[in-house]
Enzyme design. Structure first.
Site, PDB file in Angstrom:
ATOM      1  N   PHE A 210     -78.677  65.339  86.844  1.00 20.67           N
ATOM      2  CA  PHE A 210     -79.195  64.248  86.015  1.00 20.67           C
ATOM      3  C   PHE A 210     -79.182  62.979  86.851  1.00 20.67           C
ATOM      4  O   PHE A 210     -78.136  62.568  87.356  1.00 20.67           O
ATOM      5  CB  PHE A 210     -78.341  64.039  84.757  1.00 20.67           C
ATOM      6  CG  PHE A 210     -78.914  62.981  83.853  1.00 20.67           C
ATOM      7  CD1 PHE A 210     -79.864  63.306  82.892  1.00 20.67           C
ATOM      8  CD2 PHE A 210     -78.539  61.653  83.979  1.00 20.67           C
ATOM      9  CE1 PHE A 210     -80.429  62.329  82.075  1.00 20.67           C
ATOM     10  CE2 PHE A 210     -79.096  60.661  83.165  1.00 20.67           C
ATOM     11  CZ  PHE A 210     -80.041  61.011  82.208  1.00 20.67           C
ATOM     12  N   ASP A 319     -75.373  60.495  94.180  1.00 21.47           N
ATOM     13  CA  ASP A 319     -75.492  59.722  92.940  1.00 21.47           C
ATOM     14  C   ASP A 319     -74.129  59.678  92.255  1.00 21.47           C
ATOM     15  O   ASP A 319     -73.672  60.649  91.663  1.00 21.47           O
ATOM     16  CB  ASP A 319     -76.550  60.379  92.033  1.00 21.47           C
ATOM     17  CG  ASP A 319     -76.793  59.571  90.757  1.00 21.47           C
ATOM     18  OD1 ASP A 319     -76.053  58.593  90.520  1.00 21.47           O
ATOM     19  OD2 ASP A 319     -77.724  59.928  90.009  1.00 21.47           O
ATOM     20  N   LYS A 350     -72.636  52.215  85.500  1.00 22.15           N
ATOM     21  CA  LYS A 350     -71.585  52.515  84.520  1.00 22.15           C
ATOM     22  C   LYS A 350     -70.285  51.726  84.720  1.00 22.15           C
ATOM     23  O   LYS A 350     -70.241  50.548  84.459  1.00 22.15           O
ATOM     24  CB  LYS A 350     -71.319  54.021  84.517  1.00 22.15           C
ATOM     25  CG  LYS A 350     -72.531  54.817  83.980  1.00 22.15           C
ATOM     26  CD  LYS A 350     -72.136  56.169  83.537  1.00 22.15           C
ATOM     27  CE  LYS A 350     -73.307  57.049  83.167  1.00 22.15           C
ATOM     28  NZ  LYS A 350     -73.511  57.198  81.745  1.00 22.15           N
ATOM     29  N   THR A 374     -87.280  41.390  88.786  1.00 19.19           N
ATOM     30  CA  THR A 374     -86.982  40.014  88.364  1.00 19.19           C
ATOM     31  C   THR A 374     -85.492  39.694  88.485  1.00 19.19           C
ATOM     32  O   THR A 374     -85.096  38.748  89.157  1.00 19.19           O
ATOM     33  CB  THR A 374     -87.437  39.790  86.911  1.00 19.19           C
ATOM     34  OG1 THR A 374     -88.820  40.098  86.816  1.00 19.19           O
ATOM     35  CG2 THR A 374     -87.190  38.341  86.476  1.00 19.19           C
TER      36      THR A 374
HETATM   37  C1  PLP Z   1     -75.447  60.707  87.665  1.00 16.65           C
HETATM   38  C2  PLP Z   1     -76.315  59.775  86.868  1.00 16.65           C
HETATM   39  N1  PLP Z   1     -77.357  59.168  87.451  1.00 16.65           N
HETATM   40  C3  PLP Z   1     -78.136  58.310  86.787  1.00 16.65           C
HETATM   41  C4  PLP Z   1     -77.912  58.027  85.462  1.00 16.65           C
HETATM   42  C5  PLP Z   1     -78.805  57.087  84.732  1.00 16.65           C
HETATM   43  O1  PLP Z   1     -78.131  55.921  84.400  1.00 16.65           O
HETATM   44  P1  PLP Z   1     -78.660  54.989  83.228  1.00 16.65           P
HETATM   45  O2  PLP Z   1     -78.429  55.735  81.966  1.00 16.65           O
HETATM   46  O3  PLP Z   1     -77.832  53.762  83.346  1.00 16.65           O
HETATM   47  O4  PLP Z   1     -80.091  54.729  83.488  1.00 16.65           O
HETATM   48  C6  PLP Z   1     -76.840  58.632  84.798  1.00 16.65           C
HETATM   49  C7  PLP Z   1     -76.574  58.365  83.384  1.00 16.65           C
HETATM   50  O5  PLP Z   1     -75.831  59.014  82.718  1.00 16.65           O
HETATM   51  C8  PLP Z   1     -76.009  59.531  85.523  1.00 16.65           C
HETATM   52  O6  PLP Z   1     -74.985  60.158  84.947  1.00 16.65           O
END
Ligand code: PLP
Length: 494
Positions: A210, A319, A350, A374
């Site tokens: 994700f 990530d 987060k 922006t």
């Molecule tokens: C590993 C990972 N990457 C990206 C995201 C996307 O973040 P956001 O919900 O702040 O767009 C999440 C969200 O849960 C995530 O767990």
């Protein structure tokens, strides 16, 4: 709402005492954690149901679980609109670092020196506040992953990923041009989405991963169909993320084979896409798949990926939007893997309160406005992050996560031995723990019963309960959680 007398007094009193008054009105409750959850109504209660119906007249509110009273939420306890108090093991999808209404953050919020940052949201790419570089250093660079010397802020996790993918493509194409400037043809063709200016490149991602819901990031997201449905996607390579047999120490040989197979597949995909004329510019992966079911890749697997990226000249993007900021017991989950060479880019959001990505110098865009929008995040979040980092260091919260997590995992393992027909595969690093249920229906029911028993929690994947605590969660909280979880498992067993 401010009372009219308070409003009057604000006009008269000196600034500092005006703020003190606001503070008292907004946070009149005692800011001390309760000793136990307290559930007074059905969950959701009548107020949450009414508020949800009201919101539903404006937008689709189906995902909403509860309406929250944030003024009464304290530490690791969440108060809802019906006066119920839950132990929170989900912390706003893993995004609250220190707990609700933490004194250090309230103090920063009420410090007159910070007000101009809160009131005047700066366009950070063109008119940053004069202390911006200092704030980036003290809040973000002081906790940067080893080897990554630069940082770019962003507003959220998805846009952090989105821009990290772009940075990988810039890096790749700059090398294709031997570091030279783009040609007239490059500049002209990109305006019509044509090659060579809009090159055919790909980003390799992993099944179950994700990375957010924006257009490019979504092509790397593979956790649930509902995230992706009806949105065009790039034809990019998708490799298998290893799924291990637990307990790990009893299945070493088999899990090693899984790693080898997955690494082999990654190399095959890189070759295949290169032959297809869509070479892989970057690879993006989570150290633990946080949405896709809490799959943990091994250190060996990640070491192998790092090597493959170096060998194939692919940008290695880790990530850490969900894993970063300390819950695994290290500031960055990939630190557990002892990589020979650091990742090229690490994304965050987060728990850090602001999104963005760290990167190696080679990934710095060569011209302005290539990575830009922006706001580029929000300087007020750096004010809070500075405090968060200070508290993490002063109170050894990483160590707290490691210790508390060990204690929690032992508790989960003992419950899995007690209820083997319901739960299995307890796993985790720090308090970033999870346990699987035998079926998705059992997991869904467990989440509901846990709420009834006073624990706010959430799932990941199809049949997993994920634990995502704040960094201040300690063994007392674990005891409450395990007691309520045992009660829940007993109810499921009836
Ligand atoms: C590993 C990972 N990457 C990206 C995201 C996307 O973040 P956001 O919900 O702040 O767009 C999440 C969200 O849960 C995530 O767990």
């Amino acid at each position: 709402m401010l009372t009219s007398s308070l409003r009057r007094s604000i006009l008269q009193k000196p600034y500092k005492s005006q703020l003190d008054s606001i503070f008292k009105v907004c946070f009149s409750t005692q800011l001390q954690e309760p000793s136990e959850p307290r559930v007074l109504t059905a969950v959701p209660g009548p107020n949450s149901i009414r508020l949800k119906q009201e919101l539903d007249t404006i937008q689709n509110s189906s995902a909403i679980q509860l309406f929250v009273d944030y003024t009464k939420s304290v530490g690791n306890f969440l108060s809802d609109a019906d006066g119920n108090v839950f132990l929170d093991i989900y912390s706003q999808i893993s995004s609250i670092p220190l707990g609700y209404n933490h004194p250090a953050l309230l103090k920063a919020a009420s410090d007159p020196n910070n007000l101009s940052t809160f009131v005047n949201r700066a366009a950070l790419g063109i008119l940053p506040p004069k202390d911006f570089a200092d704030k980036l250093k003290s809040a973000l660079l002081s906790i940067a992953p080893k080897g990554l010397t630069e940082v770019q802020t962003m507003a959220c996790g998805s846009c952090s990923v989105e821009n990290a993918l772009k940075a990988a493509c810039f890096w790749y194409q700059t090398r294709q041009r031997n570091g030279g400037p783009p040609s007239a043809e490059d500049l002209e063709s990109c305006m019509d989405n044509r090659i060579p200016g809009s090159p055919k490149l790909s980003i390799l991602s992993f099944k179950g991963g994700f990375h957010g819901r924006t257009f490019g990031a979504l092509s790397c997201t593979h956790s649930k169909p509902i995230h992706k449905l009806d949105v065009p996607a790039f034809d990019w390579p998708i490799a298998t993320y290893p799924v291990y047999k637990y307990p790990l120490n009893e299945n070493v040989a088999e899990n090693d084979k899984t790693d080898e197979k997955c690494l082999k597949e990654v190399q095959q995909l890189i070759d295949e896409y290169s032959k297809k004329g869509v070479p892989v510019a970057g690879m993006i992966i989570e150290p633990i798949q946080g949405e896709g079911g809490d799959n943990h890749g091994s250190a060996k697997f990640f070491q192998g990926l790092r090597k493959l990226c170096t060998k194939n000249k692919v940008a290695f993007i880790v990530d850490e939007v969900q894993t970063g900021g300390g819950p695994t017991g290290r500031m960055w989950a990939h630190e557990h893997f002892q990589l020979d060479e650091s990742p090229d880019i690490v994304t965050f959001s987060k728990k850090l309160q602001i999104g963005g990505f760290y990167y190696k110098k080679a990934f710095r865009p060569d011209q302005p406005y290539r990575i830009f929008n922006t706001w580029l995040g929000d300087a007020s979040k750096l004010v809070f992050l500075e405090q968060v980092v200070k508290v993490i260091k002063e109170q050894n919260l990483l160590e707290n996560m490691a210790k508390t997590g060990d204690y929690m995992l032992k508790g989960l393992e003992s419950l899995q031995n007690k209820f083997p027909n319901i739960v299995l595969n307890a796993r985790g690093k720090g308090t970033f723990c999870a346990i699987d249920f035998k079926t998705p229906a059992l997991r869904d029911k467990a989440v509901k019963v846990l709420h009834k028993n006073g624990v706010h929690c959430g799932g990941s994947g199809s049949a997993t309960l994920r634990v995502r605590t704040t960094l201040t969660f300690n063994s007392t909280h674990v005891d409450i959680f395990l007691k309520k979880f045992e009660l829940t498992l007993k109810e499921l067993n009836e």
